[in-house]
Scaffold this motif. Structure first.
Motif, PDB file in Angstrom:
ATOM      1  N   ALA B  24      -6.383   5.809   3.270  1.00 41.74           N
ATOM      2  CA  ALA B  24      -5.750   6.751   4.056  1.00 41.74           C
ATOM      3  C   ALA B  24      -4.570   6.864   3.805  1.00 41.74           C
ATOM      4  O   ALA B  24      -3.735   8.090   3.912  1.00 41.74           O
ATOM      5  CB  ALA B  24      -5.874   6.181   5.645  1.00 41.74           C
ATOM      6  N   GLU B  25      -3.880   5.710   3.193  1.00 42.34           N
ATOM      7  CA  GLU B  25      -2.042   5.876   2.985  1.00 42.34           C
ATOM      8  C   GLU B  25      -1.953   4.822   1.974  1.00 42.34           C
ATOM      9  O   GLU B  25      -2.507   3.480   2.164  1.00 42.34           O
ATOM     10  CB  GLU B  25      -1.656   5.539   4.359  1.00 42.34           C
ATOM     11  CG  GLU B  25       0.003   6.089   4.374  1.00 42.34           C
ATOM     12  CD  GLU B  25       0.509   5.742   5.612  1.00 42.34           C
ATOM     13  OE1 GLU B  25       1.702   5.467   5.605  1.00 42.34           O
ATOM     14  OE2 GLU B  25      -0.124   5.621   6.737  1.00 42.34           O
ATOM     15  N   VAL B  26      -0.683   4.884   1.263  1.00 44.15           N
ATOM     16  CA  VAL B  26      -0.448   3.956   0.592  1.00 44.15           C
ATOM     17  C   VAL B  26       1.115   3.787   0.621  1.00 44.15           C
ATOM     18  O   VAL B  26       1.923   4.656   0.558  1.00 44.15           O
ATOM     19  CB  VAL B  26      -0.500   4.137  -1.085  1.00 44.15           C
ATOM     20  CG1 VAL B  26      -0.097   2.922  -2.111  1.00 44.15           C
ATOM     21  CG2 VAL B  26      -2.058   4.039  -1.223  1.00 44.15           C
ATOM     22  N   ILE B  27       1.541   2.516   1.087  1.00 44.01           N
ATOM     23  CA  ILE B  27       2.772   2.314   1.495  1.00 44.01           C
ATOM     24  C   ILE B  27       3.627   1.242   0.350  1.00 44.01           C
ATOM     25  O   ILE B  27       2.897   0.176   0.110  1.00 44.01           O
ATOM     26  CB  ILE B  27       3.240   1.447   2.975  1.00 44.01           C
ATOM     27  CG1 ILE B  27       2.275   2.409   3.896  1.00 44.01           C
ATOM     28  CG2 ILE B  27       4.542   1.402   3.224  1.00 44.01           C
ATOM     29  CD1 ILE B  27       2.105   1.923   5.145  1.00 44.01           C
ATOM     30  N   SER B  28       4.750   1.534   0.025  1.00 42.12           N
ATOM     31  CA  SER B  28       5.402   0.663  -1.037  1.00 42.12           C
ATOM     32  C   SER B  28       6.600   0.291  -0.102  1.00 42.12           C
ATOM     33  O   SER B  28       7.703   1.355   0.099  1.00 42.12           O
ATOM     34  CB  SER B  28       5.820   1.535  -2.085  1.00 42.12           C
ATOM     35  OG  SER B  28       5.333   0.817  -3.287  1.00 42.12           O
ATOM     36  N   PHE B  29       6.840  -0.914  -0.075  1.00 45.42           N
ATOM     37  CA  PHE B  29       8.371  -1.191   0.541  1.00 45.42           C
ATOM     38  C   PHE B  29       8.330  -2.644   0.104  1.00 45.42           C
ATOM     39  O   PHE B  29       7.763  -3.664   0.015  1.00 45.42           O
ATOM     40  CB  PHE B  29       7.949  -1.456   1.954  1.00 45.42           C
ATOM     41  CG  PHE B  29       9.000  -2.019   3.039  1.00 45.42           C
ATOM     42  CD1 PHE B  29      10.227  -1.182   3.283  1.00 45.42           C
ATOM     43  CD2 PHE B  29       9.265  -3.194   3.398  1.00 45.42           C
ATOM     44  CE1 PHE B  29      11.259  -1.559   3.847  1.00 45.42           C
ATOM     45  CE2 PHE B  29      10.148  -3.544   4.166  1.00 45.42           C
ATOM     46  CZ  PHE B  29      11.347  -2.791   4.373  1.00 45.42           C
ATOM     47  N   ARG B  30       9.789  -2.519  -0.567  1.00 44.37           N
ATOM     48  CA  ARG B  30      10.422  -3.904  -1.127  1.00 44.37           C
ATOM     49  C   ARG B  30       9.547  -4.588  -2.077  1.00 44.37           C
ATOM     50  O   ARG B  30       9.335  -5.843  -2.247  1.00 44.37           O
ATOM     51  CB  ARG B  30      10.651  -5.068   0.057  1.00 44.37           C
ATOM     52  CG  ARG B  30      11.712  -4.477   1.243  1.00 44.37           C
ATOM     53  CD  ARG B  30      12.922  -4.458   0.956  1.00 44.37           C
ATOM     54  NE  ARG B  30      13.766  -4.130   2.087  1.00 44.37           N
ATOM     55  CZ  ARG B  30      14.904  -3.254   2.031  1.00 44.37           C
ATOM     56  NH1 ARG B  30      15.260  -2.852   0.870  1.00 44.37           N
ATOM     57  NH2 ARG B  30      15.410  -3.284   3.204  1.00 44.37           N
TER      58      ARG B  30
END
Lengths: 399, 158
Positions: B24-30
């Motif tokens: 559904a979604e790919v999040i990149s954080f730190r």
């Protein structure tokens, strides 16, 4: 309470034995429900929660820096490791770069913590199996470490010495000499413990081939730390996902393949030796002068000097200690190699001054889950050895 | 760090290959990657992550849940996966609503999930379908409510 099971010879009575929660060899308030067929354990079910204090929930109403004293109380034998895990997680969340000097001091003190924690483990594990004198020796050396912690942070155990962005205080003058004095004598003491145990035939009988954990089972149960390395894996977060400049240090990950109580004993003794090596390297690397805290406006408190001499410094000082810091919304997971294994802090921010959610992945909780793999099908007399060998801290299991 | 950024999309690419609508979604954080999955795709894709020899996420480090009350879908269940072979980490996330707060259990894939799922059920009130023994683990058996929910006061009900 008793139940019946079908055995090869027909119907046989089994007995259900309740061990704990008040039991001297459970290292806290652990209850294990054991089902026995004669002397053989056929089912073991750990029951936990007696020490649940809601630390994770409490963090949600505190500011980010107010949570640090709570982390001390999660694993009360390795306080600085917990401080480090939490601070690293918040630093990752807020994007704070810690000065090298603070990173090396952190490494030095967490390795001292590892030695102190392993000493408690060795002492209590040995006394569980009847070796009384080792306990006294181990606590003698641990006391030396706690005195050093007290001199540095003001507290023997609940140190709260690592803060977001660095350290709480400049370490006192001469701290390296105290640590160096300890490191000079400690390898000799380790040899003493080994003299008492490693080749001791009774110790070997009680530990070899007992509480065997196969590597496949260990990975399936996500066992970490010395308990996993005793089964043949070299998963050590200091090497796999280095943090706090561990990549600058030269040390060997201790592994054994037998997977029994004796193998884990050798792993932990080896780790204490490696920790001494790391401490010595850290003492070489720590610059005598330099900042012990990052200088980041609005996220890390300014130095006392700056707070007293500049209006801007005073404003930031006041804002941080009244309001707290406000990292950007997001979530991070930061794991460190605590004396017991993978200690992970999951910190979630919603952009306010309080953590939205803090979750502690405590190694004891996960390692304890594998206890049935160690004891089922074995003698009841070895249950105590198997509980001791996974080195649980109940404060950390229940949080 | 470079290798990490190159290789994690491999996992994402493989997930998308297996099931084009599964991510559904790919999040990149730190430097961390979170893959948000629909609930009905979880077991299929988790199995792929564990069994694919090029990914080998055999080690489930941790599971946790976050309550986004009053936003719906309210609960986020996170899976922190570690690949010991490739020294990678990956977070899977499944979001569920208050009315239908249940997620398929992954105990069949990662046996270590057993206690984590019990803990999430106990403290957050998210059910795990197919769990062998979904009972309270930290709170007493007769406790009412799920203390980590955001509408549960920190001081408790008194």
């Amino acid at each position: 309470m008793s139940t019946t099971v079908q055995t090869a010879s027909g119907k046989a009575k089994t007995m259900v034995l309740n061990m704990g929660p008040q039991h001297p060899s459970t290292h806290g308030v652990l209850r294990v429900i054991l089902e026995l067929d004669g002397e053989i354990v056929i089912k073991a079910e750990p029951v936990i929660g007696y020490l649940h204090t809601g630390i994770e929930k409490n963090c949600e109403k505190l500011t980010y820096s107010q949570c640090i004293p709570l982390t001390d109380r999660i694993d009360y034998l390795a306080n600085l490791s917990n401080n480090l895990g939490y601070c690293l997680a918040v630093e990752k969340l807020a994007g704070i770069e810690v000065p090298k000097r603070a990173q090396y001091i952190r490494v030095l003190l967490t390795e001292m913590t590892r030695i102190a924690s392993h000493l408690v483990w060795l002492g209590t594990h040995a006394i569980d199996l009847g070796a009384m004198s080792v306990f006294l020796y181990c606590f003698r050396e641990r006391e030396e470490i706690l005195k050093i912690f007290e001199a540095i942070s003001g507290q023997r155990m609940m140190t709260s010495y690592f803060r977001i962005g660095g350290l709480a205080l400049e370490p006192p003058p001469g701290y390296l000499d105290w640590i160096s004095g300890f490191l000079d004598t400690f390898p000799g003491h380790l040899a003493e413990y080994e003299d008492l145990l490693t080749e001791n035939p009774i110790w070997k009988l009680r530990t070899q081939g007992v509480g065997v954990l196969k590597l496949d089972d260990a990975i399936a149960m996500a066992v970490s730390g010395p308990s996993l390395r005793g089964s043949g894996s070299d998963y050590d977060i200091r090497k796999y996902f280095p943090y706090s400049s561990y990549e600058d240090f030269d040390f060997k990950v201790q592994t054994q393949t037998a997977g029994d109580v004796y193998a884990r004993y050798l792993v932990r003794l080896g780790e204490m030796r490696e920790s001494v090596k790391i401490c010595r390297q850290a003492m070489q690397k720590i610059p005598p002068q330099g900042p012990f805290r990052a200088e980041v406006r609005g996220l890390v408190p300014p130095s006392r000097e700056e707070m007293k001499t500049s209006i801007e410094g005073l404003i930031y000082h006041f804002k941080i200690w009244t309001e707290g810091i406000t990292p950007a919304p997001g979530q991070v997971y930061q794991a460190i190699e605590s004396p017991r294994g993978e200690l992970g802090f999951f910190v979630c921010s919603d952009g306010s001054n309080r953590p939205y959610r803090v979750k502690v992945r405590s190694p004891s909780f996960v390692n304890l889950q594998a206890l049935p793999h160690l004891v089922v099908g074995k003698l009841i007399a070895d249950v105590v050895a198997s509980i001791g060998t996974i080195d649980i801290v109940l404060g950390e299991v229940d949080r | 760090m470079g290798a990490e950024q190159q290789d994690i999309p491999l996992a994402v690419r493989k997930l998308k290959e297996r099931d084009p609508n599964g991510v559904a979604e790919v999040i990149s954080f730190r430097g961390e990657t979170t893959v948000v999955l629909p609930r009905n795709r979880l077991l299929n894709l988790a199995e792929l992550l564990k069994s694919d020899p090029e990914l080998d996420f055999a080690f489930l480090s941790d599971m946790t849940a976050v309550d986004r009350f009053p936003i719906e879908p309210r609960f986020e269940v996170n899976y922190h996966l570690t690949s010991l072979t490739y020294r990678q980490r990956l977070r899977l996330q499944v979001r569920v609503t208050t009315k239908d707060a249940s997620v398929p259990s992954v105990t069949g894939i990662w046996p270590t999930a057993n206690w984590h799922e019990r803990e999430i059920w106990d403290l957050m009130g998210v059910r795990f379908e197919g769990h062998p023994n979904l009972t309270r683990i930290l709170m007493p058996d007769d406790w009412e409510g799920h203390p980590h929910r955001k509408d549960y006061p920190v001081e408790g009900y008194r």
